[in-house]
Design an enzyme around this catalytic site. Structure first.
Site, short mmCIF file in Angstrom:
data_model
loop_
_atom_site.label_atom_id
_atom_site.label_comp_id
_atom_site.label_asym_id
_atom_site.label_seq_id
_atom_site.Cartn_x
_atom_site.Cartn_y
_atom_site.Cartn_z
N GLY A 294 0.81 -1.22 0.00
CA GLY A 294 0.00 0.00 0.00
C GLY A 294 0.84 1.26 0.00
O GLY A 294 0.52 2.25 -0.68
N CYS A 295 1.92 1.25 0.75
CA CYS A 295 2.80 2.43 0.83
C CYS A 295 3.50 2.66 -0.50
O CYS A 295 3.74 3.80 -0.90
CB CYS A 295 3.80 2.26 1.96
SG CYS A 295 3.00 2.14 3.58
#
Length: 195
Positions: free
Chosen positions: A93-94
């Site tokens: 996600g990052c």
């Protein structure tokens, strides 16, 4: 008195690991994820100071960058600044969020934005993340969580939650996102920066 079985102990550890990983691995909007929306005013928690809100003065913190340089946030007055907190370098996600900012970099620069990503990893981790994905913006080393605390961003297991703050040219918070969809965040930032 009940004895914990090895299976129960293993399950507890696995669930804790999943909860920690969810900060960067589960895209918002997926079951259990959060859709991106600006912060609502008045939301607070007994254990956490009230969230910063639009109109609040941005904390005057010193940002220590991945290359060792330091930037005092108040020195950026006169520019729009995005300070975004993310859980961990090089996690799914990052990475999606960082690549979205990278891919929208020309538009972000056109809107006059400076961007600073903040997490609790060290300079070496940040440098590797920047090089791997050719990120055009600096990452802030917040190993002790002081920058996160100044912005009232919760830390879970010493990892920052995903939140973003757009600071206006006057040094005041212009927009806050307490729930961020990594895939859609750059578009939301651009819309807020242009408003």
């Amino acid at each position: 008195m009940m004895r914990r079985t090895p299976l129960a102990s293993t399950l507890g550890v696995a669930l804790a690991a999943l909860a920690l990983a969810a900060g960067c691995n589960e895209p918002a909007g997926a079951p259990g994820g959060a859709a991106e929306k600006p912060a609502e005013t008045g939301a607070s928690s007994a254990a956490q100071p009230a969230a910063l809100k639009p109109g609040d003065a941005a904390p005057d913190v010193t940002l220590t960058l991945h290359d060792g340089k330091e930037v005092k946030l108040s020195s950026l007055q006169g520019k729009q600044v995005l300070v975004y907190f993310y859980p961990k370098d090089d996690t799914p996600g990052c990475t999606v969020q960082a690549k979205g900012l990278r891919d929208g970099w020309a538009d972000l620069q056109g809107a006059g934005l400076d961007v600073y990503g903040v997490s609790t990893q060290d300079a070496q981790s940040h440098q590797a993340f920047i090089q791997k994905y050719e990120l055009p913006f600096p990452l802030v080393v917040d190993a002790d969580g002081a920058v996160a605390r100044a912005f009232h961003v919760p830390l879970r297991n010493d990892v920052a939650t995903r939140q973003s703050f757009l600071i206006g040219k006057d040094g005041k918070i212009k927009q806050v996102w307490l729930e961020v969809d990594p895939k859609e965040h750059t578009a939301a930032i651009l819309a807020a920066a242009k408003s």
